[in-house]
Every structure is written in C-alpha cells, then in structure tokens.
Design a protein around this motif. Sequence first.
Motif, PDB file in Angstrom:
ATOM      1  N   ALA A   1      28.744  32.526  28.015  1.00  0.00           N
ATOM      2  CA  ALA A   1      29.535  33.497  27.235  1.00  0.00           C
ATOM      3  C   ALA A   1      28.665  34.590  26.591  1.00  0.00           C
ATOM      4  CB  ALA A   1      30.376  32.763  26.190  1.00  0.00           C
ATOM      5  N   PRO A   2      27.541  34.242  25.930  1.00  0.00           N
ATOM      6  CA  PRO A   2      26.775  35.298  25.241  1.00  0.00           C
ATOM      7  C   PRO A   2      26.085  36.277  26.192  1.00  0.00           C
ATOM      8  CG  PRO A   2      26.122  33.077  24.513  1.00  0.00           C
ATOM      9  CD  PRO A   2      26.950  32.919  25.737  1.00  0.00           C
ATOM     10  N   THR A   3      25.979  35.952  27.471  1.00  0.00           N
ATOM     11  CA  THR A   3      25.341  36.886  28.418  1.00  0.00           C
ATOM     12  C   THR A   3      26.401  37.892  28.877  1.00  0.00           C
ATOM     13  OG1 THR A   3      25.975  35.762  30.447  1.00  0.00           O
ATOM     14  CG2 THR A   3      24.043  34.902  29.301  1.00  0.00           C
ATOM     15  N   ASP A   4      25.973  38.863  29.686  1.00  0.00           N
ATOM     16  CA  ASP A   4      26.979  39.801  30.203  1.00  0.00           C
ATOM     17  C   ASP A   4      27.258  39.538  31.681  1.00  0.00           C
ATOM     18  OD1 ASP A   4      28.165  41.272  28.284  1.00  0.00           O
ATOM     19  OD2 ASP A   4      26.663  42.869  28.263  1.00  0.00           O
ATOM     20  N   LEU A   5      26.873  38.368  32.153  1.00  0.00           N
ATOM     21  CA  LEU A   5      27.008  38.081  33.585  1.00  0.00           C
ATOM     22  C   LEU A   5      28.473  38.033  34.020  1.00  0.00           C
ATOM     23  CD1 LEU A   5      24.335  35.232  33.862  1.00  0.00           C
ATOM     24  CD2 LEU A   5      24.112  37.611  34.650  1.00  0.00           C
ATOM     25  N   SER A   6      28.707  38.465  35.255  1.00  0.00           N
ATOM     26  CA  SER A   6      30.067  38.333  35.807  1.00  0.00           C
ATOM     27  C   SER A   6      30.295  36.874  36.183  1.00  0.00           C
ATOM     28  CB  SER A   6      30.234  39.152  37.083  1.00  0.00           C
ATOM     29  OG  SER A   6      29.771  40.430  36.870  1.00  0.00           O
ATOM     30  N   VAL A   7      31.551  36.471  36.053  1.00  0.00           N
ATOM     31  CA  VAL A   7      31.886  35.064  36.308  1.00  0.00           C
ATOM     32  C   VAL A   7      33.047  35.017  37.286  1.00  0.00           C
ATOM     33  CG1 VAL A   7      32.622  32.900  35.228  1.00  0.00           C
ATOM     34  CG2 VAL A   7      31.255  34.544  33.911  1.00  0.00           C
ATOM     35  N   LEU A   8      32.970  34.112  38.246  1.00  0.00           N
ATOM     36  CA  LEU A   8      34.112  33.894  39.149  1.00  0.00           C
ATOM     37  C   LEU A   8      34.614  32.458  38.968  1.00  0.00           C
ATOM     38  CD1 LEU A   8      35.943  35.043  41.384  1.00  0.00           C
ATOM     39  CD2 LEU A   8      34.369  34.056  43.045  1.00  0.00           C
ATOM     40  N   ILE A   9      35.878  32.356  38.571  1.00  0.00           N
ATOM     41  CA  ILE A   9      36.473  31.040  38.354  1.00  0.00           C
ATOM     42  C   ILE A   9      37.310  30.700  39.581  1.00  0.00           C
ATOM     43  CG2 ILE A   9      37.961  29.688  36.824  1.00  0.00           C
ATOM     44  CD1 ILE A   9      37.255  32.089  34.809  1.00  0.00           C
ATOM     45  N   THR A  10      37.003  29.568  40.180  1.00  0.00           N
ATOM     46  CA  THR A  10      37.767  29.170  41.367  1.00  0.00           C
ATOM     47  C   THR A  10      38.466  27.843  41.103  1.00  0.00           C
ATOM     48  OG1 THR A  10      35.804  28.098  42.268  1.00  0.00           O
ATOM     49  CG2 THR A  10      36.275  30.305  43.060  1.00  0.00           C
ATOM     50  N   GLY A  11      39.515  27.613  41.832  1.00  0.00           N
ATOM     51  CA  GLY A  11      40.268  26.361  41.688  1.00  0.00           C
ATOM     52  C   GLY A  11      41.664  26.587  42.209  1.00  0.00           C
ATOM     53  N   GLU A  12      42.298  25.499  42.594  1.00  0.00           N
ATOM     54  CA  GLU A  12      43.656  25.592  43.120  1.00  0.00           C
ATOM     55  C   GLU A  12      44.591  26.194  42.070  1.00  0.00           C
ATOM     56  OE1 GLU A  12      44.969  21.790  44.502  1.00  0.00           O
ATOM     57  OE2 GLU A  12      43.251  21.547  45.817  1.00  0.00           O
ATOM     58  N   SER A  13      45.744  26.615  42.561  1.00  0.00           N
ATOM     59  CA  SER A  13      46.749  27.173  41.654  1.00  0.00           C
ATOM     60  C   SER A  13      47.184  26.118  40.636  1.00  0.00           C
ATOM     61  CB  SER A  13      47.947  27.607  42.504  1.00  0.00           C
ATOM     62  OG  SER A  13      48.901  28.190  41.685  1.00  0.00           O
ATOM     63  N   GLY A  14      47.287  26.539  39.378  1.00  0.00           N
ATOM     64  CA  GLY A  14      47.786  25.631  38.341  1.00  0.00           C
ATOM     65  C   GLY A  14      46.746  24.706  37.738  1.00  0.00           C
ATOM     66  N   THR A  15      45.446  25.001  37.959  1.00  0.00           N
ATOM     67  CA  THR A  15      44.414  24.102  37.425  1.00  0.00           C
ATOM     68  C   THR A  15      43.909  24.524  36.042  1.00  0.00           C
ATOM     69  OG1 THR A  15      42.866  25.319  38.829  1.00  0.00           O
ATOM     70  CG2 THR A  15      43.510  23.129  39.574  1.00  0.00           C
ATOM     71  N   GLY A  16      44.422  25.628  35.518  1.00  0.00           N
ATOM     72  CA  GLY A  16      44.034  26.026  34.159  1.00  0.00           C
ATOM     73  C   GLY A  16      42.943  27.091  34.118  1.00  0.00           C
ATOM     74  N   LYS A  17      42.867  27.924  35.161  1.00  0.00           N
ATOM     75  CA  LYS A  17      41.801  28.925  35.215  1.00  0.00           C
ATOM     76  C   LYS A  17      41.914  29.948  34.088  1.00  0.00           C
ATOM     77  CE  LYS A  17      42.605  29.977  39.618  1.00  0.00           C
ATOM     78  NZ  LYS A  17      43.593  28.921  39.963  1.00  0.00           N
ATOM     79  N   GLU A  18      43.148  30.185  33.635  1.00  0.00           N
ATOM     80  CA  GLU A  18      43.346  31.257  32.647  1.00  0.00           C
ATOM     81  C   GLU A  18      42.684  30.991  31.292  1.00  0.00           C
ATOM     82  OE1 GLU A  18      47.316  32.742  32.194  1.00  0.00           O
ATOM     83  OE2 GLU A  18      47.517  32.980  34.364  1.00  0.00           O
TER      84      GLU A  18
END
Length: 416
Positions: A33-50
């Motif tokens: 979180a404290p860095t400015d790196l881009s993040v890609l969140i992967t996972g099936e639909s409905g797994t709580g990515k939001e």
Amino acid sequence: MTPADIQQAKQRFGIIGNAPGLTRAVSRALQIAPTDLSVLITGESGTGKEFFPQIIHTNSHRKHGRYIAVNCGAIPEGTIDSELFGHEKGSFTGALSDRKGYFEEADGGTIFLDEVGELPLTTQARLLRVLESGEFIKVGSSKVQKTNVRIVAATNVNMVKAIGEGKFREDLFYRLNTVPIELPPLRDRVDDILLLFRKFSNDFAEKYRMPAIQLTDDAKEALLSYRWPGNIRQLKNVTEQVSIFETSREVTAEVLLPYLPSYNIEKLPVISGHDNKDGGFQFSNEREMLYQVIFEMRKEVNELKNIVHELLANRTVPNNESLKVYGQDTTTPLSSPNIIHPVIKTYHLNDNSVSDGEIIHSENDYEEEPYTMEDIERETIRKSLERNNGKRKKTAEELKISERTLYRKIKEYNLE
Ligand SMILES: Nc1ncnc2c1ncn2[C@@H]1O[C@H](COP(=O)(O)OP(=O)(O)OP(=O)(O)O)[C@@H](O)[C@H]1O
C-alpha cells in the motif's frame, strides 16, 4: 505485517475468513500500500476482489486523495476513452462541453479499474501511456496532460489466454501486474464457508427483521461439499434467498439443495466451468441470473395467487378487464425452484360470460402464449432498468449480477 494489522484490516472492511490464501492477500495489500506500484488483483468472479483496492488506497499516502472505481466492462466501447481521459467540446456528437476524465479527477489519488480485461485495445494503448509516463490526451485534443494516479486493476478473465488471443496487450499486462494479488476461490477456502454463512444470515436477519437461519448438520455438509461456482457472491445470494423464502428458521439439507444449482454436478471436480470464453465464470453468472429470475417469478406468482384468493373470497370479478399473469401456470405446485413452465396467460373476463359476483372457469376465455426464457430474462431486465431509472449499477445490484453481464445483456436484447 503483524497478524494484528491483518485482523484490523479485515475488521475495518468487513472481510470474513481465515483461509491462508485470503490472509496472504490482505497482508500483501497492506505491505505494498505505501508504495506507488501498480497492482493486479486476480480471482474468479465473486471472490471479494473489490475490497483490495480500498485496503491499498486507505493505507497509502494517497488516502486523502480521490479513490475512483471504474467498472471497465460496464462502459460502452464508444465512450470509455472519454470517461477515462475526458474530452473536448465538439470532439464528437453530443460533446457539448469540455469534460474531465477519471484520470484527471483522480490526480493524487487511486483509480480502481475493475474488469480491466474488457478494455478495448485502443484504450489499452492510452492506459499504457499513463502508466509509463503519467501522460494522457483528452479525446479531441492534441494537448498532452499529466496526472499522478496509482492504478489498481482487477480481472476475472484468464489474462494469459486473452493475450494469446490478441485481446489484451502483453506489455500492458506486465505493467499492471507489477504486484499480483491472487484471491482463492471459495471451494479452496472450505473452512470459511460456515463463517460466511453465519455472517450473511445474521446480516439478513437484521435486514428483514426475522430470526437468523440455523443449519442442521446435513445442511452444513451440503454447503461444505458444494463447489460454489459463483463464490462468495453466490453464497450471499443463497443465504438471502433461504432467509426470505423459508418459513422455518431451521434449514435441513433437503430444503437447502434446491437453492444450490446442479448440486451433484458441481460436486464433481471435472466440471468446474473453466472452459468458456471469460475464464469460465460467465456461465455461472448467467445461471445465477436465471435463478434470480425464477425466484422473482415465484414471488410474483404468489402475489397473484393472493389476489385470486381475495377475489374468490369476495366472489367478485372485474368486468371488461384483462388480467395478465406472467410466469408459471398457477396450478403448478411451487415446491422446487428448479421446475418451471413459463407461459403468459391472458384472461378475458367479458360482460356476456359472467354476471356480477360469479367466477368463470371457461377454457375459451383465455389464450395461452409460449414464453421463452429469453423473453423472461429480457422482460425482467427491462422492468428492473425502468424501476431504477436506467441506472445500471442499481439494476445490476437488484438483479444480483455483475454490471458487465448486465451490459452484455442490454446489448444482446437491444434495451439501450
Ligand atoms: N471475505 C468476504 N467477507 C465478506 N463478504 C465478502 C467476502 N468476499 C466477498 N464478499 C462479498 O461478496 C460479494 C462479491 O464480492 P466482490 O464484488 O468483491 O467480488 P469480485 O471478485 O469483485 O467479483 P467480480 O469479478 O464479479 O466483480 C460482495 O457482496 C462482497 O461484499
């Protein structure tokens, strides 16, 4: 990250579960979180990515800046560039004034690009430029502008496959995927299933002002052995439906199983729904939607049954009126949500065929028209859009489907 930090973040965002994969994902989000790196969140639909872009934003130095969540799959291809990067007055028909895009609005903050795999290739090129240099150009402009935005993206599509098929730029994928966070499917977090069920049944008990559902041991086993193709979103929906439709607060496996589509098939490891074009989850979304439609229909049928009972009780029949019944033949028992025979019946109650206070049962007095599942789906979406004044987010919430699926259905049925 200490276990206390992770627990605190889970509590703050209402994240339930102790599965190692989930805990690892929260810990990773807090670490980067404290860095400015881009993040890609992967996972099936409905797994709580939001939850994750929010964890990252609120634990970063950008927390006082804006957080904008964009569902890339819900924005039509023709307007997405303008939404993201803004446009200049007159740049296209309908561009009546200058408009700032999300990348300008979120300067100093975070943008969450949900369903990033749905972005058109032209938009992907613009996005790559922002990621590499912070530069963008409004639609219809030639002026290069600068912005300082952190990008967190999420996808439930198989990106490697999308790259292989030429639908997603490989260079953009690597740029977005600087830090990957992967969320495990619910079937790999079996220990969390009952915790989540308890949380949701308590929430719905409060919402609908009724005692919470309790599961018998065999019902718990059924929940644990089900494969949950729609993941936590599906578990939440099932809990809500059981809470609403079941009058007894103690639920057995027999009562529960009709709420778990294809229970026996889903239990089989070979059929996990991984082969379709969206990485396998479109099918489960559509099935969820059909079940939602069926439940809506059951509700309507019950309401209509009540009206008919009232009419019978009062022994009055409205003259010169047509009573339209959408949904099942009301004589069919409603014991299982899996069985449905949709028809429209139009009852014509004529002055000639009935005298005041008489009930008619004439075969000739109604026409029966076939009604397909597509008709029902289109009609349900149309009505829901109408109820929500065309607002897609609200409509998708009401129908319990993702905005992406809604958008696709709107296009498919020409409901725009
Ligand atoms: N661990 C959890 N604890 C409590 N609720 C959860 C958890 N994970 C997901 N949910 C709930 O499940 C629903 C679906 O989650 P969410 O929208 O984040 O899924 P998603 O992975 O973004 O799905 P999609 O790819 O379809 O957009 C939401 O209502 C969310 O609050």
